[in-house]
Design a protein around this motif. Structure first.
Motif, PDB file in Angstrom:
ATOM      1  N   GLY A  45       0.809  -1.211   0.000  1.00 31.13           N
ATOM      2  CA  GLY A  45       0.000   0.000   0.000  1.00 31.13           C
ATOM      3  C   GLY A  45       0.840   1.258   0.000  1.00 31.13           C
ATOM      4  N   ASP A  46       0.513   2.188   0.908  1.00 26.93           N
ATOM      5  CA  ASP A  46       1.199   3.476   0.934  1.00 26.93           C
ATOM      6  C   ASP A  46       2.649   3.379   1.387  1.00 26.93           C
ATOM      7  OD1 ASP A  46      -0.935   4.824  -0.042  1.00 26.93           O
ATOM      8  OD2 ASP A  46      -1.581   5.683   1.867  1.00 26.93           O
ATOM      9  N   GLY A  47       3.088   2.173   1.754  1.00 28.29           N
ATOM     10  CA  GLY A  47       4.485   2.013   2.128  1.00 28.29           C
ATOM     11  C   GLY A  47       5.438   2.270   0.988  1.00 28.29           C
ATOM     12  N   PHE A  48       4.933   2.299  -0.248  1.00 26.93           N
ATOM     13  CA  PHE A  48       5.795   2.602  -1.387  1.00 26.93           C
ATOM     14  C   PHE A  48       6.051   4.095  -1.547  1.00 26.93           C
ATOM     15  CE2 PHE A  48       4.964  -1.685  -3.231  1.00 26.93           C
ATOM     16  CZ  PHE A  48       6.295  -2.034  -3.380  1.00 26.93           C
ATOM     17  N   GLN A  49       5.341   4.917  -0.818  1.00 25.12           N
ATOM     18  CA  GLN A  49       5.602   6.361  -0.884  1.00 25.12           C
ATOM     19  C   GLN A  49       7.018   6.650  -0.388  1.00 25.12           C
ATOM     20  OE1 GLN A  49       1.048   7.869   0.095  1.00 25.12           O
ATOM     21  NE2 GLN A  49       2.593   7.956   1.671  1.00 25.12           N
ATOM     22  N   LYS A  50       7.599   7.700  -0.926  1.00 25.08           N
ATOM     23  CA  LYS A  50       8.931   8.120  -0.481  1.00 25.08           C
ATOM     24  C   LYS A  50       8.900   9.628  -0.296  1.00 25.08           C
ATOM     25  CE  LYS A  50      10.620   4.099  -0.157  1.00 25.08           C
ATOM     26  NZ  LYS A  50       9.275   3.593   0.136  1.00 25.08           N
ATOM     27  N   HIS A  51       8.355  10.078   0.834  1.00 25.73           N
ATOM     28  CA  HIS A  51       7.998  11.478   1.033  1.00 25.73           C
ATOM     29  C   HIS A  51       8.972  12.268   1.901  1.00 25.73           C
ATOM     30  CE1 HIS A  51       3.460  11.134  -0.155  1.00 25.73           C
ATOM     31  NE2 HIS A  51       4.279  11.099  -1.183  1.00 25.73           N
ATOM     32  N   SER A  52      10.141  11.727   2.164  1.00 25.53           N
ATOM     33  CA  SER A  52      11.135  12.500   2.919  1.00 25.53           C
ATOM     34  C   SER A  52      12.097  13.234   1.995  1.00 25.53           C
ATOM     35  CB  SER A  52      11.909  11.583   3.865  1.00 25.53           C
ATOM     36  OG  SER A  52      11.062  11.048   4.861  1.00 25.53           O
ATOM     37  N   TYR A  53      11.733  13.353   0.734  1.00 23.84           N
ATOM     38  CA  TYR A  53      12.629  13.964  -0.253  1.00 23.84           C
ATOM     39  C   TYR A  53      13.009  15.414   0.041  1.00 23.84           C
ATOM     40  CZ  TYR A  53       8.184  15.785  -2.039  1.00 23.84           C
ATOM     41  OH  TYR A  53       6.964  16.404  -2.151  1.00 23.84           O
ATOM     42  N   PRO A  54      12.243  16.212   0.835  1.00 15.06           N
ATOM     43  CA  PRO A  54      12.736  17.568   1.117  1.00 15.06           C
ATOM     44  C   PRO A  54      14.103  17.597   1.783  1.00 15.06           C
ATOM     45  CG  PRO A  54      10.409  17.451   1.634  1.00 15.06           C
ATOM     46  CD  PRO A  54      10.868  16.035   1.361  1.00 15.06           C
ATOM     47  N   PHE A  55      14.500  16.496   2.425  1.00 17.64           N
ATOM     48  CA  PHE A  55      15.794  16.439   3.098  1.00 17.64           C
ATOM     49  C   PHE A  55      16.864  15.783   2.236  1.00 17.64           C
ATOM     50  CE2 PHE A  55      12.508  15.795   6.533  1.00 17.64           C
ATOM     51  CZ  PHE A  55      12.413  17.147   6.823  1.00 17.64           C
TER      52      PHE A  55
END
Length: 243
Positions: free
Chosen positions: A27-37
């Protein structure tokens, strides 16, 4: 609308063939949303967007098409040990595609499918461009930025210089469509001729005309709640009138 997601380790075509099965499990575990860092680089070893323009809730949707425009529709998020502790749990799933090395040269070699000289040049120029006099603060838009780059980073610019270095491959998935069925003020659905389809109502993320170009994370819930209530009331009124 596409958004950034983790890229499984095979080719794009093979990834997509297995996506439906993997998504059911992760599911949403494929998101990679820490990219701002991070810094995000493409196969040419170049940055292509402002990773720190805003918090991820306000950028992940509009960045999807930018990622899809990159060679092979794939890119990598690069972190060093100073920011690894800030990564969300989705970076720790078993299926994540991750490379790690104690040197940037070694990291490029492990990625393999990247222009190594260009990548090393990108990292060196990025590191040299950061105003390190501004404190790094992941909790606010800290104004710690780069200066003089073709693509600037507006916030959370942190040097990539402290090993180990990590690279996470990612591509895009689907959030929802921004242009689907058209409804009126009573949430009734129009047909292709612009006429109301009697008894058909719609709400939520399958309705077009609500968002365009970007989507603030979580606002789809408000959209669904507001138009869901309208649709439910209209449908109840129609059902009552028919009895």
């Amino acid at each position: 609308m596409a958004r950034s997601r983790s890229a499984p380790p095979s080719t794009i075509a093979r990834r997509l063939r297995g996506l439906s099965i993997v998504d059911l499990a992760v599911g949403d575990g494929f998101q990679k949303h820490s990219y701002p860092f991070s810094i995000m680089v493409n196969k040419n070893g170049q940055r292509f967007l402002d990773e720190g323009a805003d918090f991820r809730n306000y950028t992940y949707a509009k960045y999807g098409p930018v990622i899809l425009a990159q060679p092979g529709q794939i890119a990598w998020q690069i972190f060093d040990s100073k920011t690894e502790h800030l990564l969300r749990d989705e970076y720790r799933i078993r299926q994540v595609t991750k490379w790690q090395s104690d040197t940037l040269e070694g990291l490029a070699d492990r990625i393999g499918d990247i222009d190594k000289p260009s990548f090393l040049k990108t990292v060196a120029e990025y590191n040299a461009s950061i105003d390190v006099s501004v404190p790094f603060n992941p909790n606010v838009k800290d104004g710690r930025r780069t200066h003089g780059l073709p693509v600037e980073k507006s916030n959370w610019a942190s040097t990539i210089e402290t090993p180990p270095f990590s690279a996470y491959a990612f591509t895009c998935g689907i959030t929802f469509t921004f242009g689907c069925v058209k409804i009126n003020g009573d949430a009734e659905v129009f047909n292709d001729d612009g006429e109301v389809i009697p008894g058909l109502y719609a709400c939520g993320e399958l309705v077009g005309g609500i968002f365009y170009g970007n989507y603030p994370g979580g606002s789809g819930l408000t959209n669904g709640a507001v138009f869901g209530r309208i649709a439910g009331r209209a449908a109840a009124t129609r059902a009552t009138a028919a009895t």
